[in-house]
Design a protein around this motif. Structure first.
Motif, PDB file in Angstrom:
ATOM      1  N   ASN A  26       0.814  -1.226   0.000  1.00  0.00           N
ATOM      2  CA  ASN A  26       0.000   0.000   0.000  1.00  0.00           C
ATOM      3  C   ASN A  26       0.841   1.266   0.000  1.00  0.00           C
ATOM      4  OD1 ASN A  26      -2.270  -1.583  -0.068  1.00  0.00           O
ATOM      5  ND2 ASN A  26      -2.812  -1.258   2.068  1.00  0.00           N
ATOM      6  N   LEU A  27       2.031   1.200  -0.602  1.00  0.00           N
ATOM      7  CA  LEU A  27       2.859   2.396  -0.731  1.00  0.00           C
ATOM      8  C   LEU A  27       2.506   3.103  -2.036  1.00  0.00           C
ATOM      9  CD1 LEU A  27       6.312   1.040   0.477  1.00  0.00           C
ATOM     10  CD2 LEU A  27       4.547   2.237   1.799  1.00  0.00           C
ATOM     11  N   GLU A  28       2.619   4.410  -2.034  1.00  0.00           N
ATOM     12  CA  GLU A  28       2.278   5.247  -3.184  1.00  0.00           C
ATOM     13  C   GLU A  28       3.544   5.625  -3.946  1.00  0.00           C
ATOM     14  OE1 GLU A  28       0.660   9.790  -3.964  1.00  0.00           O
ATOM     15  OE2 GLU A  28       0.355   8.881  -2.001  1.00  0.00           O
ATOM     16  N   ILE A  29       3.501   5.515  -5.266  1.00  0.00           N
ATOM     17  CA  ILE A  29       4.636   5.928  -6.092  1.00  0.00           C
ATOM     18  C   ILE A  29       4.741   7.446  -6.053  1.00  0.00           C
ATOM     19  CG2 ILE A  29       5.581   6.057  -8.436  1.00  0.00           C
ATOM     20  CD1 ILE A  29       4.313   3.299  -8.957  1.00  0.00           C
ATOM     21  N   ALA A  30       5.936   7.939  -5.732  1.00  0.00           N
ATOM     22  CA  ALA A  30       6.207   9.380  -5.695  1.00  0.00           C
ATOM     23  C   ALA A  30       6.877   9.845  -6.980  1.00  0.00           C
ATOM     24  CB  ALA A  30       7.095   9.721  -4.500  1.00  0.00           C
ATOM     25  N   TYR A  31       7.719   8.972  -7.549  1.00  0.00           N
ATOM     26  CA  TYR A  31       8.472   9.310  -8.761  1.00  0.00           C
ATOM     27  C   TYR A  31       8.905   8.020  -9.420  1.00  0.00           C
ATOM     28  CZ  TYR A  31      12.357  10.636 -11.754  1.00  0.00           C
ATOM     29  OH  TYR A  31      13.183  10.781 -12.829  1.00  0.00           O
ATOM     30  N   GLN A  32       8.934   8.012 -10.752  1.00  0.00           N
ATOM     31  CA  GLN A  32       9.378   6.821 -11.468  1.00  0.00           C
ATOM     32  C   GLN A  32      10.089   7.227 -12.745  1.00  0.00           C
ATOM     33  OE1 GLN A  32       6.234   3.998 -12.208  1.00  0.00           O
ATOM     34  NE2 GLN A  32       7.540   2.632 -13.390  1.00  0.00           N
ATOM     35  N   SER A  33      11.192   6.541 -13.046  1.00  0.00           N
ATOM     36  CA  SER A  33      11.881   6.677 -14.328  1.00  0.00           C
ATOM     37  C   SER A  33      12.195   5.272 -14.824  1.00  0.00           C
ATOM     38  CB  SER A  33      13.156   7.518 -14.178  1.00  0.00           C
ATOM     39  OG  SER A  33      14.114   6.835 -13.376  1.00  0.00           O
ATOM     40  N   ASP A  34      13.024   5.146 -15.846  1.00  0.00           N
ATOM     41  CA  ASP A  34      13.305   3.831 -16.430  1.00  0.00           C
ATOM     42  C   ASP A  34      13.941   2.849 -15.449  1.00  0.00           C
ATOM     43  OD1 ASP A  34      12.246   4.644 -18.817  1.00  0.00           O
ATOM     44  OD2 ASP A  34      14.188   5.068 -19.749  1.00  0.00           O
ATOM     45  N   GLN A  35      14.841   3.323 -14.582  1.00  0.00           N
ATOM     46  CA  GLN A  35      15.555   2.409 -13.695  1.00  0.00           C
ATOM     47  C   GLN A  35      15.431   2.764 -12.221  1.00  0.00           C
ATOM     48  OE1 GLN A  35      19.461   2.576 -15.633  1.00  0.00           O
ATOM     49  NE2 GLN A  35      19.068   0.486 -16.315  1.00  0.00           N
ATOM     50  N   LEU A  36      14.485   3.631 -11.882  1.00  0.00           N
ATOM     51  CA  LEU A  36      14.342   4.087 -10.508  1.00  0.00           C
ATOM     52  C   LEU A  36      12.876   4.375 -10.197  1.00  0.00           C
ATOM     53  CD1 LEU A  36      15.392   5.452  -7.795  1.00  0.00           C
ATOM     54  CD2 LEU A  36      15.617   7.543  -9.139  1.00  0.00           C
ATOM     55  N   VAL A  37      12.476   4.015  -8.986  1.00  0.00           N
ATOM     56  CA  VAL A  37      11.153   4.413  -8.495  1.00  0.00           C
ATOM     57  C   VAL A  37      11.305   4.802  -7.031  1.00  0.00           C
ATOM     58  CG1 VAL A  37      10.414   2.071  -7.826  1.00  0.00           C
ATOM     59  CG2 VAL A  37       8.698   3.790  -8.379  1.00  0.00           C
ATOM     60  N   PHE A  38      10.600   5.858  -6.642  1.00  0.00           N
ATOM     61  CA  PHE A  38      10.511   6.246  -5.243  1.00  0.00           C
ATOM     62  C   PHE A  38       9.084   5.986  -4.773  1.00  0.00           C
ATOM     63  CE2 PHE A  38      14.256   8.859  -6.138  1.00  0.00           C
ATOM     64  CZ  PHE A  38      14.996   8.677  -4.985  1.00  0.00           C
ATOM     65  N   PHE A  39       8.964   5.353  -3.606  1.00  0.00           N
ATOM     66  CA  PHE A  39       7.675   5.136  -2.954  1.00  0.00           C
ATOM     67  C   PHE A  39       7.643   5.964  -1.683  1.00  0.00           C
ATOM     68  CE2 PHE A  39       7.741   1.172  -5.379  1.00  0.00           C
ATOM     69  CZ  PHE A  39       6.417   1.040  -5.751  1.00  0.00           C
ATOM     70  N   TRP A  40       6.516   6.639  -1.472  1.00  0.00           N
ATOM     71  CA  TRP A  40       6.337   7.338  -0.202  1.00  0.00           C
ATOM     72  C   TRP A  40       6.154   6.322   0.906  1.00  0.00           C
ATOM     73  CZ3 TRP A  40       7.867  11.993   0.142  1.00  0.00           C
ATOM     74  CH2 TRP A  40       7.640  12.934  -0.852  1.00  0.00           C
ATOM     75  N   ILE A  41       6.888   6.486   1.983  1.00  0.00           N
ATOM     76  CA  ILE A  41       6.631   5.753   3.216  1.00  0.00           C
ATOM     77  C   ILE A  41       5.622   6.578   4.016  1.00  0.00           C
ATOM     78  CG2 ILE A  41       7.616   4.797   5.341  1.00  0.00           C
ATOM     79  CD1 ILE A  41       8.588   3.442   2.712  1.00  0.00           C
ATOM     80  N   GLU A  42       5.961   7.844   4.234  1.00  0.00           N
ATOM     81  CA  GLU A  42       5.053   8.823   4.823  1.00  0.00           C
ATOM     82  C   GLU A  42       5.145  10.056   3.933  1.00  0.00           C
ATOM     83  OE1 GLU A  42       4.071  10.892   9.125  1.00  0.00           O
ATOM     84  OE2 GLU A  42       5.855   9.672   8.919  1.00  0.00           O
ATOM     85  N   LYS A  43       4.099  10.345   3.201  1.00  0.00           N
ATOM     86  CA  LYS A  43       4.113  11.363   2.157  1.00  0.00           C
ATOM     87  C   LYS A  43       4.680  12.692   2.662  1.00  0.00           C
ATOM     88  CE  LYS A  43       1.537  12.853  -1.827  1.00  0.00           C
ATOM     89  NZ  LYS A  43       0.351  12.577  -2.612  1.00  0.00           N
ATOM     90  N   GLY A  44       5.685  13.153   1.955  1.00  0.00           N
ATOM     91  CA  GLY A  44       6.329  14.407   2.291  1.00  0.00           C
ATOM     92  C   GLY A  44       7.354  14.311   3.402  1.00  0.00           C
ATOM     93  N   LYS A  45       7.463  13.119   4.017  1.00  0.00           N
ATOM     94  CA  LYS A  45       8.391  12.955   5.139  1.00  0.00           C
ATOM     95  C   LYS A  45       9.467  11.900   4.895  1.00  0.00           C
ATOM     96  CE  LYS A  45       5.292  14.555   8.711  1.00  0.00           C
ATOM     97  NZ  LYS A  45       4.771  14.318  10.043  1.00  0.00           N
ATOM     98  N   SER A  46       9.117  10.819   4.190  1.00  0.00           N
ATOM     99  CA  SER A  46      10.122   9.773   3.957  1.00  0.00           C
ATOM    100  C   SER A  46       9.725   8.923   2.756  1.00  0.00           C
ATOM    101  CB  SER A  46      10.293   8.884   5.197  1.00  0.00           C
ATOM    102  OG  SER A  46       9.100   8.223   5.511  1.00  0.00           O
TER     103      SER A  46
END
Length: 157
Positions: A26-46
């Motif tokens: 249930n993590l939300e994707i914050a950013y994605q590119s071809d070889q990288l994705v960031f998931f929010w742990i706590e939106k705006g905090k981690s």
């Protein structure tokens, strides 16, 4: 000055497979590119960054391929079932099988409840919840169930 940890990074073999796994948490994707994705742990905090790389085959060590995600103690008992519903198996940790988890880590002067599982690349993921802080008491690692029973016995004495 320091308020918390903003990001952690893990190596993955197949970014799409990893995205599917972390979405199950249930993590939300914050950013994605071809070889990288960031998931929010706590939106705006981690957040956590997953990097597709051939360097995944390095031997596991907690210092380089482990993250711990905080959950409430009240959610700890349901965490194993919550993971299993999503097809994620709790792994044996510190000699405690999934049947004996969540477990309590005796990091004297602190005590934490924890449950462990792996992502598809063998990165170790931990759900953790502080039970008490700054209390000087030695005890052996035990299940959370035994910890709670122990607490009831102590308060009854």
């Amino acid at each position: 000055m320091i308020k918390g940890l903003y990001e952690a990074h893990l190596p993955v073999r197949n970014l799409q497979r990893s995205i599917e796994f972390y979405l199950k948490l249930n993590l939300e994707i914050a950013y994605q590119s071809d070889q990288l994705v960031f998931f929010w742990i706590e939106k705006g905090k981690s957040w956590i960054g997953l990097w597709e790389t051939a360097q995944v085959n390095i031997p596991y060590h907690a210092s380089i391929r482990h993250i711990a995600l905080t959950i409430d103690k009240d959610d700890m008992y349901q965490a194993k079932k919550w993971l299993e519903v999503r097809g994620i198996q709790v792994k044996t940790s510190f000699g405690f099988t999934s049947d004996n988890q969540p477990l309590v880590l005796p990091n004297n002067r602190q005590a934490h409840a924890a449950i462990y599982f792996d992502d598809p690349d063998g990165n170790s993921i931990e759900f953790i919840s502080p039970l008490r802080l700054d209390v000087e008491e030695e005890f052996k690692m035990m299940s959370l169930e035994d910890w709670d029973l122990r607490g009831k016995q102590i308060s009854a004495d």
